[in-house]
Design a protein around this motif. Structure first.
Motif, PDB file in Angstrom:
ATOM      1  N   LEU A  73      -5.819   1.904  -5.769  1.00  0.00           N
ATOM      2  CA  LEU A  73      -4.553   2.604  -5.968  1.00  0.00           C
ATOM      3  C   LEU A  73      -3.933   2.184  -7.298  1.00  0.00           C
ATOM      4  CD1 LEU A  73      -3.036   2.408  -2.371  1.00  0.00           C
ATOM      5  CD2 LEU A  73      -3.965   4.420  -3.520  1.00  0.00           C
ATOM      6  N   ILE A  74      -4.001   0.888  -7.586  1.00  0.00           N
ATOM      7  CA  ILE A  74      -3.427   0.386  -8.840  1.00  0.00           C
ATOM      8  C   ILE A  74      -4.139   0.994 -10.034  1.00  0.00           C
ATOM      9  CG2 ILE A  74      -3.251  -1.670 -10.283  1.00  0.00           C
ATOM     10  CD1 ILE A  74      -2.557  -3.194  -7.672  1.00  0.00           C
ATOM     11  N   ASN A 110       0.811  -1.197   0.000  1.00  0.00           N
ATOM     12  CA  ASN A 110       0.000   0.000   0.000  1.00  0.00           C
ATOM     13  C   ASN A 110       0.854   1.260   0.000  1.00  0.00           C
ATOM     14  OD1 ASN A 110      -2.445   1.594   0.828  1.00  0.00           O
ATOM     15  ND2 ASN A 110      -3.170  -0.501   1.046  1.00  0.00           N
ATOM     16  N   THR A 130       4.241  10.054  -9.689  1.00  0.00           N
ATOM     17  CA  THR A 130       3.655  10.203 -11.015  1.00  0.00           C
ATOM     18  C   THR A 130       2.832  11.479 -11.106  1.00  0.00           C
ATOM     19  OG1 THR A 130       3.464   7.803 -10.974  1.00  0.00           O
ATOM     20  CG2 THR A 130       2.528   8.935 -12.854  1.00  0.00           C
ATOM     21  N   ASN A 181      -5.629   3.816 -10.152  1.00  0.00           N
ATOM     22  CA  ASN A 181      -5.167   5.201 -10.201  1.00  0.00           C
ATOM     23  C   ASN A 181      -3.820   5.285 -10.921  1.00  0.00           C
ATOM     24  OD1 ASN A 181      -3.752   7.622  -9.414  1.00  0.00           O
ATOM     25  ND2 ASN A 181      -5.269   7.928  -7.803  1.00  0.00           N
ATOM     26  N   ILE A 182      -2.930   4.384 -10.585  1.00  0.00           N
ATOM     27  CA  ILE A 182      -1.611   4.379 -11.218  1.00  0.00           C
ATOM     28  C   ILE A 182      -1.716   4.130 -12.714  1.00  0.00           C
ATOM     29  CG2 ILE A 182       0.564   3.087 -11.372  1.00  0.00           C
ATOM     30  CD1 ILE A 182       0.422   2.738  -8.345  1.00  0.00           C
ATOM     31  N   LEU A 183      -2.539   3.169 -13.088  1.00  0.00           N
ATOM     32  CA  LEU A 183      -2.731   2.870 -14.503  1.00  0.00           C
ATOM     33  C   LEU A 183      -3.166   4.093 -15.275  1.00  0.00           C
ATOM     34  CD1 LEU A 183      -4.590  -0.548 -14.553  1.00  0.00           C
ATOM     35  CD2 LEU A 183      -2.157  -0.030 -14.477  1.00  0.00           C
ATOM     36  N   ILE A 217       2.145   6.829  -6.738  1.00  0.00           N
ATOM     37  CA  ILE A 217       1.144   7.809  -7.160  1.00  0.00           C
ATOM     38  C   ILE A 217       1.648   9.231  -6.960  1.00  0.00           C
ATOM     39  CG2 ILE A 217      -1.110   8.779  -6.554  1.00  0.00           C
ATOM     40  CD1 ILE A 217      -2.078   5.941  -6.103  1.00  0.00           C
ATOM     41  N   GLN A 265      -8.598  -1.375  -1.372  1.00  0.00           N
ATOM     42  CA  GLN A 265      -7.907  -0.097  -1.463  1.00  0.00           C
ATOM     43  C   GLN A 265      -6.699  -0.224  -2.394  1.00  0.00           C
ATOM     44  OE1 GLN A 265      -6.918   1.861   2.292  1.00  0.00           O
ATOM     45  NE2 GLN A 265      -5.418   3.092   1.178  1.00  0.00           N
ATOM     46  N   ASN A 266      -6.010  -1.345  -2.293  1.00  0.00           N
ATOM     47  CA  ASN A 266      -4.881  -1.583  -3.182  1.00  0.00           C
ATOM     48  C   ASN A 266      -5.310  -1.583  -4.644  1.00  0.00           C
ATOM     49  OD1 ASN A 266      -2.844  -1.657  -1.389  1.00  0.00           O
ATOM     50  ND2 ASN A 266      -2.438  -3.846  -1.536  1.00  0.00           N
ATOM     51  N   GLN A 267      -6.416  -2.230  -4.903  1.00  0.00           N
ATOM     52  CA  GLN A 267      -6.932  -2.269  -6.282  1.00  0.00           C
ATOM     53  C   GLN A 267      -7.186  -0.865  -6.804  1.00  0.00           C
ATOM     54  OE1 GLN A 267      -5.978  -5.491  -6.528  1.00  0.00           O
ATOM     55  NE2 GLN A 267      -7.413  -5.386  -8.238  1.00  0.00           N
ATOM     56  N   LEU A 275       2.568   1.774  -3.320  1.00  0.00           N
ATOM     57  CA  LEU A 275       1.652   2.248  -4.352  1.00  0.00           C
ATOM     58  C   LEU A 275       1.411   3.746  -4.183  1.00  0.00           C
ATOM     59  CD1 LEU A 275      -0.932  -0.687  -4.415  1.00  0.00           C
ATOM     60  CD2 LEU A 275       0.756  -0.120  -6.167  1.00  0.00           C
ATOM     61  N   LEU A 292      -8.405  -3.692   2.725  1.00  0.00           N
ATOM     62  CA  LEU A 292      -7.057  -3.318   2.306  1.00  0.00           C
ATOM     63  C   LEU A 292      -6.814  -3.697   0.848  1.00  0.00           C
ATOM     64  CD1 LEU A 292      -4.301  -4.050   4.971  1.00  0.00           C
ATOM     65  CD2 LEU A 292      -4.620  -2.003   3.600  1.00  0.00           C
ATOM     66  N   LEU A 293      -7.233  -4.896   0.501  1.00  0.00           N
ATOM     67  CA  LEU A 293      -7.070  -5.363  -0.868  1.00  0.00           C
ATOM     68  C   LEU A 293      -7.810  -4.461  -1.832  1.00  0.00           C
ATOM     69  CD1 LEU A 293      -7.318  -9.243  -0.566  1.00  0.00           C
ATOM     70  CD2 LEU A 293      -5.416  -7.907  -1.466  1.00  0.00           C
ATOM     71  N   THR A 299      -3.031   7.293 -14.482  1.00  0.00           N
ATOM     72  CA  THR A 299      -2.060   8.374 -14.515  1.00  0.00           C
ATOM     73  C   THR A 299      -0.921   8.046 -15.469  1.00  0.00           C
ATOM     74  OG1 THR A 299      -2.578   8.648 -12.182  1.00  0.00           O
ATOM     75  CG2 THR A 299      -0.795   9.990 -13.060  1.00  0.00           C
ATOM     76  N   ASN A 300      -0.513   6.784 -15.478  1.00  0.00           N
ATOM     77  CA  ASN A 300       0.562   6.382 -16.370  1.00  0.00           C
ATOM     78  C   ASN A 300       0.146   6.500 -17.836  1.00  0.00           C
ATOM     79  OD1 ASN A 300       2.410   5.565 -14.338  1.00  0.00           O
ATOM     80  ND2 ASN A 300       3.160   4.041 -15.777  1.00  0.00           N
ATOM     81  N   ARG A 301      -1.072   6.116 -18.092  1.00  0.00           N
ATOM     82  CA  ARG A 301      -1.577   6.223 -19.453  1.00  0.00           C
ATOM     83  C   ARG A 301      -1.566   7.684 -19.879  1.00  0.00           C
ATOM     84  NH1 ARG A 301      -6.911   2.977 -19.830  1.00  0.00           N
ATOM     85  NH2 ARG A 301      -5.506   1.274 -19.316  1.00  0.00           N
TER      86      ARG A 301
END
Lengths: 171, 171
Positions: free
Chosen positions: B108-109, A105, A115, B111-113, A112, B104-106, A108, B101-102, B115-117
């Motif tokens: 966050l991921i 967490n 980025t 979000n990262i995808l 964020i 929330q992790n999803q 990640l 938690l899981l 932003t990266n795109r």
DNA sequence: ACTATTTCTTAAGATATCTTAATTTTTTTG
DNA sequence: CAAAAAAATTAAGATATCTTAAGAAATAGT
């Protein structure tokens, strides 16, 4: 206690660890050397999304987690040693402790932050300003990496970064 | 079972939910309406980092989690109703179940995808291409939001986006 | 150490995008 | 509904950045 053993791989300088279009089977944790992840645009130009020097993690996260073909390449800038984290490792969250999950967490969130900072910079700063920021944030990378790669990362051509450097030198 | 009760707040159009420099005390989960987060550059221009329409979450994550002054503004584009998630909620991870938690992790991921795109796009595509991408990815936002805001998001001036539209119309 | 290859620099002309400013259109408000 | 405010369009000139191309410098391979 380790959840499972991961593989270690060595890449020669210039060797490609992940091809665009392939499914990304691992996350790469760099032990020594440096990887870069990048995309190639319509006109064949390379744009670097991330550098991963020692103790950094890089992957095509989307591909790794979904099994879709990756949209990025990952390549060794120097001779590089990396630990491979297979998808199964990341998927088997039931095997992870809460502490490990929390740690993930945190990572990640840090990702964020970085980025987002970069996005804000690229939206609002000039090439020269972005170069100065890069020098500030990654002083060691700035010395270690060729101009060409820094240019790609900050989003200008190598020729233009060369101009920027000349201008800065005069000041 | 809920960990705790969160507050609901209503913002008028144009009302600012978070000022740069203030500590961000909440994450904002939009129930109705639309928020935007943005930075203001040296020359006073606004650059939108994120839109948060219904069921999206927006915050200055760094400020929220560290207590540092926020670097972004958050403002209501329309009359907006949002649920406020205080820092304490996000910090008390020991009170969260593994499933939460899981989840929330999803998030966050994801979000990262995204932003990266976006980063890849802004590094490698022209203004026109980025506008077309925006239309593709957010067709409903494209209709809902004024040109001015879309221009800020894709990283061009409103005047230039107007030109882009004219050109596209001719095709 | 020598050659080949890659990287860096320089310069001139081209282009995407911005700036400014004025006008029109749309939206908001009393 | 009218007036005021905000948003969108248009156009002309300015600027950041790119493209191309060639030569200089540095690095890598034999």
């Amino acid at each position: 206690m380790d959840i499972q053993e991961n593989k270690f791989v060595t890449y020669d300088k210039g060797q490609i660890a992940l091809y665009k279009g392939d499914v990304c089977k691992y996350g790469f944790f760099v032990k020594k050397g440096c990887l870069k992840s990048y995309v190639i645009d319509k006109s064949g130009k390379e744009h670097i999304l991330q550098f991963a020097p020692e103790n950094w993690f890089v992957s095509d996260i989307e591909s790794l987690l979904t099994g879709n073909p990756s949209t990025t390449f990952i390549e060794a800038i120097e001779q590089t040693e990396a630990e491979l984290f297979p998808r199964s490792y990341l998927e088997k969250k039931d095997l992870m402790t809460k502490e490990e999950l929390l740690l993930q967490n945190q990572k990640l969130i840090k990702n964020i932050l970085m980025t987002n900072r970069r996005l804000a910079s690229i939206l609002s700063a000039t090439g020269e300003e972005r170069y100065l920021e890069f020098l500030n944030i990654y002083p060691s990378l700035a010395q270690r990496l060729p101009l060409k790669l820094i240019a790609s990362y900050i989003g200008v051509t190598p020729e233009y970064l060369s101009d920027i450097r000349k201008k800065l030198a005069k000041k």
